[in-house]
Design an enzyme around this catalytic site. Structure first.
Site, mmCIF file in Angstrom:
data_model
loop_
_atom_site.group_PDB
_atom_site.id
_atom_site.type_symbol
_atom_site.label_atom_id
_atom_site.label_comp_id
_atom_site.label_asym_id
_atom_site.label_seq_id
_atom_site.Cartn_x
_atom_site.Cartn_y
_atom_site.Cartn_z
ATOM 1 N N HIS A 38 40.241 37.314 47.258
ATOM 2 C CA HIS A 38 41.420 37.770 47.522
ATOM 3 C C HIS A 38 42.130 37.189 48.908
ATOM 4 C CE1 HIS A 38 39.580 41.384 45.140
ATOM 5 N NE2 HIS A 38 40.810 41.098 44.288
ATOM 6 N N GLN A 62 46.632 48.126 31.915
ATOM 7 C CA GLN A 62 45.658 46.967 31.566
ATOM 8 C C GLN A 62 44.244 47.391 31.150
ATOM 9 O OE1 GLN A 62 46.496 44.702 35.428
ATOM 10 N NE2 GLN A 62 44.449 44.019 35.316
ATOM 11 N N GLY A 147 43.956 33.498 40.996
ATOM 12 C CA GLY A 147 42.794 32.984 41.211
ATOM 13 C C GLY A 147 42.267 32.288 39.718
ATOM 14 N N LYS A 149 39.241 32.333 38.860
ATOM 15 C CA LYS A 149 38.444 33.239 38.286
ATOM 16 C C LYS A 149 38.781 34.077 36.955
ATOM 17 C CE LYS A 149 34.908 36.715 38.297
ATOM 18 N NZ LYS A 149 35.817 37.750 38.474
ATOM 19 N N ASP A 150 40.054 34.288 36.999
ATOM 20 C CA ASP A 150 40.684 35.093 35.656
ATOM 21 C C ASP A 150 41.444 34.025 34.843
ATOM 22 O OD1 ASP A 150 40.277 38.170 36.272
ATOM 23 O OD2 ASP A 150 40.537 37.232 38.101
ATOM 24 N N VAL A 176 36.197 31.803 44.454
ATOM 25 C CA VAL A 176 34.880 31.812 45.779
ATOM 26 C C VAL A 176 33.779 32.418 45.188
ATOM 27 C CG1 VAL A 176 35.148 33.065 47.820
ATOM 28 C CG2 VAL A 176 37.146 32.035 47.018
ATOM 29 N N ARG A 187 33.969 44.078 41.067
ATOM 30 C CA ARG A 187 33.271 45.116 40.208
ATOM 31 C C ARG A 187 31.572 44.819 40.420
ATOM 32 N NH1 ARG A 187 37.540 44.119 35.881
ATOM 33 N NH2 ARG A 187 38.117 46.183 35.455
#
Ligand code: AMP
Length: 281
Positions: A38, A62, A147, A149-150, A176, A187
């Site tokens: 983040h 979500q 990101g 990442k998603d 990262v 998580r």
């Protein structure tokens, strides 16, 4: 001086006033429990905009009924301390403010949400695109940071921005990782020491696939089968999906052009996602 704003109306009034002054705004949407991933978004936003807003909102719509909404980690004091040097406003609304009684609107991006997390988490991306639309209207950003990442979320938001003519730029940011390769995630704190150790197989198997592609492998099934086989050597790993997709997040049969190798794997109660972009050179 970092300011914490809890009301959507107040945040929007501040943003509109900033726009009238000609200021550019960078937005980093998050669910909090912030980490270095983040922070990388916030630092990029700091470098490119006059004002940086980070939203911290665990978005109820979500999450599926059997998912971790109620127990999702929250720690505002820690979050503020982490980003105070690069963020001007933390926007942390209450769910009742974002979704007051009588809220009946949904933003849905189709097709791109058919596979991967869209298939295993029904309704998830509608919740994401709806809340991100609201955040865009409340915060009025010139740039919004997401990101890789998603990766599917990033693709969905980019398509939504294009399709609905949101007047802003989406800035993608690299994944990262911890020193041992585990992708940072809020998580990760759910993982036991043993689960965390076994979860290293995710990045390792993605790296092995990248090496196979570099060595000439082009076949999607061979690549995903070999990633699955590696992950299955870990007794605590339960695979949700391992898939190769194209930029529309549709299954691809081979490596030709831009490809995403994406996976979701459960370790105990914790579902982790990771991915790598693969391109034939
Ligand atoms: P989240 O709080 O998990 O909803 O994530 C908020 C934003 O931070 C999303 O755009 C994520 O893709 C991004 N993000 C989360 N983890 C990482 C990471 N390890 N590296 C880069 N960005 C990340």
């Amino acid at each position: 001086m970092l300011q914490e704003i809890h009301s959507a109306a107040e945040m929007q009034a501040i943003a509109l006033a900033l726009k009238r002054e000609g200021k550019t705004i960078g937005l980093c949407p998050t669910m909090g429990y912030l980490h270095a991933g983040h922070l990388s978004l916030a630092k990029a936003a700091r470098a490119e905009n006059d004002v940086v807003v980070m939203s911290i909102f665990v978005n109820p719509i979500q999450f599926g009924p059997n998912e971790d909404y109620a127990v999702y980690p929250r720690d505002m004091a820690h979050d503020k301390a982490l980003v105070e040097d690069c963020v001007d406003y933390i926007f942390a609304p209450q769910p009742e403010d974002m979704y007051p009684e009588g809220f009946h609107t949904e933003v849905a991006v189709h097709e791109l949400t058919r596979h991967l997390c869209g298939a295993s988490r029904p309704g998830h991306f509608n919740g994401v695109s709806t809340v991100v639309s609201k955040l865009f209207n409340i915060v009025q950003p010139d740039r919004a940071y997401f990101g890789q990442k998603d990766a599917q979320q990033l693709a969905v938001i980019r398509r939504m921005v294009r399709d609905l003519n949101f007047p802003l730029e989406i800035v993608p940011m690299p994944i990262v990782r911890e020193a041992d390769g585990l992708a940072l995630s809020s998580r990760n704190r759910y993982l036991s020491a043993e689960e965390r150790q076994q979860a290293l197989i995710l990045n390792q198997s993605l790296q092995a696939a990248a090496a196979a592609v570099a060595a000439g492998e082009r076949d999607a099934k061979k690549l995903t089968d070999s990633v699955r086989a590696r992950i299955q050597t870990m007794p605590l790993a339960e695979i949700d999906y391992v898939e190769l997709v194209d930029e529309d997040m549709q299954p691809a049969e081979d490596i030709s052009g831009w490809r995403l190798l994406a996976l979701a794997v459960r370790f105990g109660k914790t579902r982790l996602i990771d991915n790598i972009v693969l391109e034939a050179n």
